[in-house]
Scaffold this motif. Structure first.
Motif, mmCIF file in Angstrom:
data_model
loop_
_atom_site.group_PDB
_atom_site.id
_atom_site.type_symbol
_atom_site.label_atom_id
_atom_site.label_comp_id
_atom_site.label_asym_id
_atom_site.label_seq_id
_atom_site.Cartn_x
_atom_site.Cartn_y
_atom_site.Cartn_z
ATOM 1 N N TRP A 72 0.794 -1.227 0.000
ATOM 2 C CA TRP A 72 0.000 0.000 0.000
ATOM 3 C C TRP A 72 0.830 1.283 0.000
ATOM 4 O O TRP A 72 0.283 2.378 0.123
ATOM 5 C CB TRP A 72 -0.938 0.024 1.208
ATOM 6 C CG TRP A 72 -0.248 -0.211 2.523
ATOM 7 C CD1 TRP A 72 -0.033 -1.410 3.125
ATOM 8 C CD2 TRP A 72 0.348 0.775 3.379
ATOM 9 N NE1 TRP A 72 0.649 -1.247 4.310
ATOM 10 C CE2 TRP A 72 0.891 0.094 4.492
ATOM 11 C CE3 TRP A 72 0.472 2.170 3.327
ATOM 12 C CZ2 TRP A 72 1.557 0.753 5.521
ATOM 13 C CZ3 TRP A 72 1.128 2.825 4.357
ATOM 14 C CH2 TRP A 72 1.651 2.118 5.439
ATOM 15 N N CYS A 73 2.144 1.167 -0.188
ATOM 16 C CA CYS A 73 2.968 2.382 -0.227
ATOM 17 C C CYS A 73 4.095 2.228 -1.239
ATOM 18 O O CYS A 73 4.407 1.128 -1.695
ATOM 19 C CB CYS A 73 3.511 2.723 1.152
ATOM 20 S SG CYS A 73 4.642 1.517 1.838
ATOM 21 N N SER A 74 4.708 3.362 -1.578
ATOM 22 C CA SER A 74 5.708 3.395 -2.634
ATOM 23 C C SER A 74 7.044 2.786 -2.232
ATOM 24 O O SER A 74 7.814 2.348 -3.094
ATOM 25 C CB SER A 74 5.937 4.843 -3.078
ATOM 26 O OG SER A 74 6.268 5.655 -1.951
ATOM 27 N N GLY A 75 7.336 2.771 -0.947
ATOM 28 C CA GLY A 75 8.612 2.240 -0.479
ATOM 29 C C GLY A 75 8.464 0.909 0.217
ATOM 30 O O GLY A 75 7.438 0.235 0.121
ATOM 31 N N ALA A 76 9.498 0.520 0.942
ATOM 32 C CA ALA A 76 9.478 -0.730 1.685
ATOM 33 C C ALA A 76 8.519 -0.630 2.870
ATOM 34 O O ALA A 76 8.346 0.438 3.439
ATOM 35 C CB ALA A 76 10.887 -1.065 2.179
ATOM 36 N N PRO A 77 7.865 -1.747 3.244
ATOM 37 C CA PRO A 77 6.952 -1.727 4.391
ATOM 38 C C PRO A 77 7.643 -1.222 5.655
ATOM 39 O O PRO A 77 8.786 -1.588 5.942
ATOM 40 C CB PRO A 77 6.549 -3.199 4.530
ATOM 41 C CG PRO A 77 6.743 -3.780 3.172
ATOM 42 C CD PRO A 77 7.931 -3.068 2.604
ATOM 43 N N GLY A 78 6.957 -0.355 6.376
ATOM 44 C CA GLY A 78 7.501 0.170 7.618
ATOM 45 C C GLY A 78 8.410 1.367 7.460
ATOM 46 O O GLY A 78 8.857 1.938 8.457
ATOM 47 N N ARG A 79 8.693 1.743 6.218
ATOM 48 C CA ARG A 79 9.561 2.892 5.974
ATOM 49 C C ARG A 79 8.727 4.098 5.572
ATOM 50 O O ARG A 79 7.757 3.963 4.831
ATOM 51 C CB ARG A 79 10.559 2.568 4.855
ATOM 52 C CG ARG A 79 11.713 3.560 4.768
ATOM 53 C CD ARG A 79 12.639 3.203 3.616
ATOM 54 N NE ARG A 79 12.027 3.491 2.325
ATOM 55 C CZ ARG A 79 12.603 3.221 1.150
ATOM 56 N NH1 ARG A 79 13.771 2.608 1.114
ATOM 57 N NH2 ARG A 79 11.991 3.510 0.018
ATOM 58 N N ALA A 80 9.083 5.261 6.076
ATOM 59 C CA ALA A 80 8.330 6.476 5.765
ATOM 60 C C ALA A 80 8.405 6.785 4.273
ATOM 61 O O ALA A 80 9.409 6.520 3.602
ATOM 62 C CB ALA A 80 8.884 7.648 6.569
ATOM 63 N N VAL A 81 7.318 7.337 3.749
ATOM 64 C CA VAL A 81 7.270 7.714 2.339
ATOM 65 C C VAL A 81 8.307 8.787 2.049
ATOM 66 O O VAL A 81 8.453 9.755 2.804
ATOM 67 C CB VAL A 81 5.863 8.227 1.975
ATOM 68 C CG1 VAL A 81 5.861 8.912 0.614
ATOM 69 C CG2 VAL A 81 4.854 7.087 1.991
ATOM 70 N N SER A 82 9.026 8.612 0.942
ATOM 71 C CA SER A 82 10.029 9.583 0.521
ATOM 72 C C SER A 82 9.727 10.034 -0.900
ATOM 73 O O SER A 82 9.243 9.247 -1.723
ATOM 74 C CB SER A 82 11.433 8.956 0.564
ATOM 75 O OG SER A 82 12.361 9.737 -0.171
ATOM 76 N N ALA A 83 10.016 11.290 -1.202
ATOM 77 C CA ALA A 83 9.792 11.816 -2.546
ATOM 78 C C ALA A 83 10.695 11.156 -3.571
ATOM 79 O O ALA A 83 10.510 11.344 -4.787
ATOM 80 C CB ALA A 83 10.021 13.324 -2.561
ATOM 81 N N LEU A 84 11.670 10.362 -3.127
ATOM 82 C CA LEU A 84 12.611 9.698 -4.042
ATOM 83 C C LEU A 84 12.286 8.220 -4.239
ATOM 84 O O LEU A 84 13.052 7.504 -4.882
ATOM 85 C CB LEU A 84 14.037 9.842 -3.496
ATOM 86 C CG LEU A 84 14.508 11.262 -3.182
ATOM 87 C CD1 LEU A 84 15.933 11.236 -2.636
ATOM 88 C CD2 LEU A 84 14.428 12.155 -4.410
ATOM 89 N N ASP A 85 11.152 7.757 -3.726
ATOM 90 C CA ASP A 85 10.837 6.327 -3.751
ATOM 91 C C ASP A 85 10.752 5.739 -5.154
ATOM 92 O O ASP A 85 11.312 4.673 -5.435
ATOM 93 C CB ASP A 85 9.513 6.059 -3.026
ATOM 94 C CG ASP A 85 9.661 6.068 -1.519
ATOM 95 O OD1 ASP A 85 10.805 6.017 -1.035
ATOM 96 O OD2 ASP A 85 8.622 6.120 -0.831
ATOM 97 N N GLN A 86 10.002 6.389 -6.046
ATOM 98 C CA GLN A 86 9.733 5.817 -7.364
ATOM 99 C C GLN A 86 10.005 6.836 -8.473
ATOM 100 O O GLN A 86 9.576 7.980 -8.387
ATOM 101 C CB GLN A 86 8.269 5.368 -7.463
ATOM 102 C CG GLN A 86 7.859 4.317 -6.457
ATOM 103 C CD GLN A 86 8.476 2.955 -6.753
ATOM 104 O OE1 GLN A 86 8.765 2.619 -7.918
ATOM 105 N NE2 GLN A 86 8.663 2.158 -5.708
#
Length: 209
Positions: free
Chosen positions: A87-101
């Motif tokens: 359900w998120c752009s990064g790894a589970p448990g990691r805060a969303v970052s503008a550099l994820d995708q």
């Protein structure tokens, strides 16, 4: 009254966290007389299937799903669903970052970019369109620097205030939902059986809104 084909309301979150399911692919396999086989994918994108019944923990949960089912008119109207695993752009448990995708490369003119999530690496990576981002969670960067933008939460398209220069990478981070519908028109529930541990099946299937 004309009913919409899709509603932006989210399926009850406390039930969604306990559901089972995941992506489904459709692959045609033909075995040749030589013993070799050919394989072909029928669809470019996978379709996710879930069983929301496994997320029911109480009569309160059951009542919430019943009300949601009726409001969606069974299979008629699609809705948002949070995948409990993805359900998120990064790894589970990691805060969303503008550099994820990575979502695009600037050409000096384009300002609109569609959100997507990459699975795997290199040329074989699968690029999944993300059409239902969660408002308030999306972050966008151009050349590694966060930039202001407008978001269409119904389509997953971000429009930057200024077009990135040619060759500048555009990246994003976000939380997202999956567009789904009920895959039944009859919700069969036996209260006595439910209280005894018999969980009803409530299938959901991904749609393209």
């Amino acid at each position: 009254m004309t009913l919409p084909s899709f509603c932006e309301e989210r399926f009850p979150l406390r039930v969604a966290f306990g559901t089972s399911g995941g992506p489904e692919r459709v692959t045609e396999i033909v075995r040749l007389s030589t013993g070799f086989e050919t394989r072909n994918q029928r669809h470019r994108h996978s379709a996710r299937r879930y069983d929301a019944g496994s997320g029911l923990r109480s009569l309160e949960d059951l009542a919430a799903v019943l009300a949601f089912f009726e409001a969606r008119r069974g299979r008629l109207i699609g809705f948002r669903f949070r995948d409990p695993l993805d359900w998120c752009s990064g790894a589970p448990g990691r805060a969303v970052s503008a550099l994820d995708q990575a979502i695009g490369i600037g050409d000096g003119q384009a300002r609109a970019f569609a959100l997507l999530k990459r699975y795997g690496t290199g040329e074989d990576a699968y690029l999944r369109p993300v059409q239902k981002p969660v408002a308030g969670t999306v972050r966008v960067a151009a050349g590694g620097v966060e930039v202001p933008f407008a978001l269409d939460t119904a389509t997953g398209v971000v429009t930057l205030d200024e077009a990135p220069a040619e060759g500048v990478g555009v990246t994003a981070g976000f939380e997202f939902d999956v567009p789904v519908r009920f895959d039944i028109d009859h919700l069969a529930v036996n209260i006595a059986a439910f209280e005894a541990g018999d969980i009803p099946s409530i299938p959901l299937v991904e749609v393209r809104p």
